[in-house]
Design a protein around this motif. Structure first.
Motif, PDB file in Angstrom:
ATOM      1  N   LEU A 165      -5.068  -8.812 -13.149  1.00 59.26           N
ATOM      2  CA  LEU A 165      -4.446  -7.919 -12.183  1.00 59.26           C
ATOM      3  C   LEU A 165      -4.736  -8.405 -10.771  1.00 59.26           C
ATOM      4  CD1 LEU A 165      -5.300  -4.540 -13.881  1.00 59.26           C
ATOM      5  CD2 LEU A 165      -3.015  -5.426 -13.492  1.00 59.26           C
ATOM      6  N   ARG A 166      -3.725  -8.334  -9.935  1.00 56.21           N
ATOM      7  CA  ARG A 166      -3.915  -8.722  -8.541  1.00 56.21           C
ATOM      8  C   ARG A 166      -4.986  -7.859  -7.899  1.00 56.21           C
ATOM      9  NH1 ARG A 166       0.833  -8.593  -4.017  1.00 56.21           N
ATOM     10  NH2 ARG A 166       1.454  -6.854  -5.325  1.00 56.21           N
ATOM     11  N   GLY A 167      -5.855  -8.487  -7.114  1.00 58.22           N
ATOM     12  CA  GLY A 167      -6.938  -7.777  -6.461  1.00 58.22           C
ATOM     13  C   GLY A 167      -6.529  -7.179  -5.126  1.00 58.22           C
ATOM     14  N   VAL A 168      -7.528  -6.743  -4.374  1.00 58.17           N
ATOM     15  CA  VAL A 168      -7.295  -6.081  -3.087  1.00 58.17           C
ATOM     16  C   VAL A 168      -6.807  -7.107  -2.060  1.00 58.17           C
ATOM     17  CG1 VAL A 168      -8.370  -4.791  -1.212  1.00 58.17           C
ATOM     18  CG2 VAL A 168      -9.065  -4.362  -3.584  1.00 58.17           C
ATOM     19  N   VAL A 169      -5.640  -6.839  -1.509  1.00 57.02           N
ATOM     20  CA  VAL A 169      -5.054  -7.661  -0.441  1.00 57.02           C
ATOM     21  C   VAL A 169      -4.517  -6.698   0.606  1.00 57.02           C
ATOM     22  CG1 VAL A 169      -3.307  -9.390   0.168  1.00 57.02           C
ATOM     23  CG2 VAL A 169      -4.420  -9.486  -2.075  1.00 57.02           C
ATOM     24  N   GLN A 224     -17.895  -7.276  -1.692  1.00 58.64           N
ATOM     25  CA  GLN A 224     -18.538  -6.598  -2.823  1.00 58.64           C
ATOM     26  C   GLN A 224     -17.670  -5.454  -3.335  1.00 58.64           C
ATOM     27  OE1 GLN A 224     -22.731  -5.509  -2.441  1.00 58.64           O
ATOM     28  NE2 GLN A 224     -22.990  -6.997  -0.778  1.00 58.64           N
ATOM     29  N   ALA A 225     -17.099  -4.691  -2.405  1.00 56.82           N
ATOM     30  CA  ALA A 225     -16.300  -3.523  -2.777  1.00 56.82           C
ATOM     31  C   ALA A 225     -15.007  -3.907  -3.487  1.00 56.82           C
ATOM     32  CB  ALA A 225     -15.990  -2.691  -1.535  1.00 56.82           C
ATOM     33  N   ALA A 226     -14.568  -5.159  -3.330  1.00 57.98           N
ATOM     34  CA  ALA A 226     -13.302  -5.597  -3.922  1.00 57.98           C
ATOM     35  C   ALA A 226     -13.468  -6.155  -5.334  1.00 57.98           C
ATOM     36  CB  ALA A 226     -12.653  -6.654  -3.032  1.00 57.98           C
ATOM     37  N   ILE A 227     -14.694  -6.369  -5.785  1.00 53.75           N
ATOM     38  CA  ILE A 227     -14.930  -6.994  -7.090  1.00 53.75           C
ATOM     39  C   ILE A 227     -14.447  -6.077  -8.223  1.00 53.75           C
ATOM     40  CG2 ILE A 227     -16.693  -7.828  -8.698  1.00 53.75           C
ATOM     41  CD1 ILE A 227     -18.377  -8.638  -6.280  1.00 53.75           C
ATOM     42  N   GLY A 228     -13.512  -6.594  -9.015  1.00 51.39           N
ATOM     43  CA  GLY A 228     -13.005  -5.848 -10.163  1.00 51.39           C
ATOM     44  C   GLY A 228     -12.084  -4.701  -9.829  1.00 51.39           C
ATOM     45  N   VAL A 229     -11.594  -4.648  -8.591  1.00 53.25           N
ATOM     46  CA  VAL A 229     -10.716  -3.555  -8.152  1.00 53.25           C
ATOM     47  C   VAL A 229      -9.273  -4.059  -8.081  1.00 53.25           C
ATOM     48  CG1 VAL A 229     -10.201  -1.925  -6.287  1.00 53.25           C
ATOM     49  CG2 VAL A 229     -12.585  -2.505  -6.837  1.00 53.25           C
ATOM     50  N   PRO A 230      -8.316  -3.373  -8.721  1.00 53.54           N
ATOM     51  CA  PRO A 230      -6.924  -3.820  -8.664  1.00 53.54           C
ATOM     52  C   PRO A 230      -6.261  -3.455  -7.337  1.00 53.54           C
ATOM     53  CG  PRO A 230      -7.051  -1.798  -9.913  1.00 53.54           C
ATOM     54  CD  PRO A 230      -8.476  -2.176  -9.577  1.00 53.54           C
ATOM     55  N   HIS A 231      -5.257  -4.213  -6.981  1.00 54.58           N
ATOM     56  CA  HIS A 231      -4.404  -3.878  -5.845  1.00 54.58           C
ATOM     57  C   HIS A 231      -3.806  -2.494  -6.084  1.00 54.58           C
ATOM     58  CE1 HIS A 231      -0.900  -4.090  -3.133  1.00 54.58           C
ATOM     59  NE2 HIS A 231      -1.550  -5.047  -2.494  1.00 54.58           N
ATOM     60  N   SER A 233      -0.927  -1.354  -5.794  1.00 52.72           N
ATOM     61  CA  SER A 233       0.338  -1.361  -6.529  1.00 52.72           C
ATOM     62  C   SER A 233       0.143  -1.695  -8.000  1.00 52.72           C
ATOM     63  CB  SER A 233       1.309  -2.368  -5.905  1.00 52.72           C
ATOM     64  OG  SER A 233       0.810  -3.696  -6.045  1.00 52.72           O
ATOM     65  N   GLY A 234      -1.047  -2.207  -8.357  1.00 51.07           N
ATOM     66  CA  GLY A 234      -1.294  -2.602  -9.738  1.00 51.07           C
ATOM     67  C   GLY A 234      -1.983  -1.564 -10.587  1.00 51.07           C
ATOM     68  N   ARG A 235      -2.295  -0.406 -10.004  1.00 47.29           N
ATOM     69  CA  ARG A 235      -3.011   0.612 -10.769  1.00 47.29           C
ATOM     70  C   ARG A 235      -2.195   1.167 -11.939  1.00 47.29           C
ATOM     71  NH1 ARG A 235      -5.705   3.558  -5.445  1.00 47.29           N
ATOM     72  NH2 ARG A 235      -7.153   1.839  -4.972  1.00 47.29           N
ATOM     73  N   PRO A 236      -0.879   1.413 -11.764  1.00 47.18           N
ATOM     74  CA  PRO A 236      -0.099   1.845 -12.941  1.00 47.18           C
ATOM     75  C   PRO A 236      -0.106   0.789 -14.050  1.00 47.18           C
ATOM     76  CG  PRO A 236       1.092   2.337 -10.920  1.00 47.18           C
ATOM     77  CD  PRO A 236      -0.072   1.472 -10.532  1.00 47.18           C
ATOM     78  N   ALA A 237      -0.023  -0.494 -13.661  1.00 44.32           N
ATOM     79  CA  ALA A 237      -0.064  -1.569 -14.660  1.00 44.32           C
ATOM     80  C   ALA A 237      -1.399  -1.578 -15.388  1.00 44.32           C
ATOM     81  CB  ALA A 237       0.183  -2.918 -13.991  1.00 44.32           C
ATOM     82  N   MET A 238      -2.485  -1.319 -14.659  1.00 39.52           N
ATOM     83  CA  MET A 238      -3.805  -1.285 -15.283  1.00 39.52           C
ATOM     84  C   MET A 238      -3.887  -0.151 -16.303  1.00 39.52           C
ATOM     85  SD  MET A 238      -7.531  -1.363 -13.444  1.00 39.52           S
ATOM     86  CE  MET A 238      -9.038  -1.607 -14.404  1.00 39.52           C
ATOM     87  N   ARG A 239      -3.318   1.001 -15.959  1.00 39.62           N
ATOM     88  CA  ARG A 239      -3.339   2.119 -16.904  1.00 39.62           C
ATOM     89  C   ARG A 239      -2.526   1.798 -18.157  1.00 39.62           C
ATOM     90  NH1 ARG A 239      -3.133   5.152 -12.006  1.00 39.62           N
ATOM     91  NH2 ARG A 239      -0.850   5.257 -12.093  1.00 39.62           N
TER      92      ARG A 239
END
Length: 339
Positions: A165-169, A224-231, A233-239
């Motif tokens: 999943l794309r990360g925080v940008v 540190q806060a961005a590690i393992g966090v999806p963008h 817009s990618g949260r629905p895809a993660m679910r």
């Protein structure tokens, strides 16, 4: 019903290019470069033309098309075995525990280790919907059509399946994880590194990235806060991935720190529930039928859409609109899974 999933063709490059310009950066599998996209479509054509049913380094690109207008408004990809031609790098987040007898204290530190643990795994990725099509369950159709394709061509895919999943940008296209970690060693912006990776692969990571573990406590708070966090817009895809059985196992992307989700291929909910039936010479009943993803066709002839199915011990009946969209006759092998 007018939407269908089909394999992308070389003449779809213009559609993919227009969508690639809308991603906002950090979308490695859909770079805004015609030549790179044309190369992907060439690889996909070669994959669908390969006759032997074996695991290989294949790429399959699919598109979402409106059958009434011909417009392409979405895309997704499947990689049958990653890390074959080029190394597949990830960071693995691990915890190190150390104890000082003199101080009588135990110290626990998180570190990022550069690994190639996931090589040989199959991957689903590259899912993008045009902003005008982000309604009506089309994201679900795109995502789950990949699993029906895998079920229909199971020997061509590995026993493990992952999704990055794309990360925080941020709005300017900057990645706090890149700026706090890899960017310090490469002298490149996130955009430049991501673009270079999309066009040339990530061997430069192996050439320049330090091999020693990186202590998380020593990088910036934003990184540190961005590690393992999806963008966002990618949260629905993660679910959707989690609903299918994917799980985060502490692997993150080396560029933006986005999470990598992993599962056993045969444990994916859609793959496990998919069934193959012969198409019956009758129409599904509105009273007894159910909504389902319905697919047919091998490789380059693959088609998938949402329709109504009715199952019995003789086979499957589908509604007339779905039969027309899939262009199939009685007796055809048809794969389906409940919506």
């Amino acid at each position: 019903m007018s939407w269908i999933i089909r394999p992308a063709r070389p003449d779809d490059v213009g559609h993919l290019y227009e969508m690639a310009k809308l991603t906002g950066g950090g979308f490695t599998n859909l770079p805004p470069h015609r030549s790179a996209l044309a190369d992907k479509l060439s690889q996909s054509a070669a994959a669908t033309a390969r006759p032997d049913e074996t695991l290989h380094d294949d790429l399959f690109v699919m598109v979402l098309q409106d059958t009434q207008t011909g417009e392409v408004r979405g895309t997704c990809q499947m990689f049958s075995s990653i890390g074959g031609k080029l190394p597949f790098y990830s960071y693995r987040l691990v915890q190190q525990t150390q104890h000082s007898r003199e101080l009588d204290r135990t110290f626990r530190n998180q570190v990022l280790q550069l690994v190639t643990d996931l090589e040989g795994t199959s991957e689903v990725g590259g899912l993008f919907l045009h902003p005008s099509a982000r309604a009506g369950g089309l994201g679900m159709l795109l995502a789950r059509s990949r699993y029906l394709f895998i079920a229909m061509h199971r020997k061509r895919f590995a026993n493990r399946l992952l999704a990055e999943l794309r990360g925080v940008v941020d709005a300017q296209g900057n990645s706090p994880f890149w700026d706090g970690v890899a960017g310090r060693f490469f002298g490149m912006t996130f955009r430049d590194a991501d673009e270079f990776n999309a066009l040339h692969g990530n061997q430069f990571i192996a050439d320049l990235m330090p091999r020693h573990p990186i202590y998380v406590a020593l990088i910036s708070a934003d990184a540190q806060a961005a590690i393992g966090v999806p963008h966002e817009s990618g949260r629905p895809a993660m679910r959707m991935l989690q609903d299918e059985g994917f799980a985060y196992e502490n692997y993150v992307d080396i560029f933006d720190g986005g999470p990598t989700l992993i599962t056993q291929t045969d444990s994916v909910r859609t793959i496990a529930a998919a069934r193959s039936d012969a198409l019956l010479n009758r129409e599904a009943s509105a009273a007894f039928g159910e909504q389902a993803l319905i697919a047919t066709g091998r490789l380059g002839e693959f088609r998938c859409c949402v329709g109504t199915r009715e199952l019995d011990h003789h086979g499957i009946a589908i509604d007339s609109a779905t039969r027309q969209a899939l262009n199939i006759d009685a007796g055809a092998e048809t794969w389906s899974v409940a919506r």
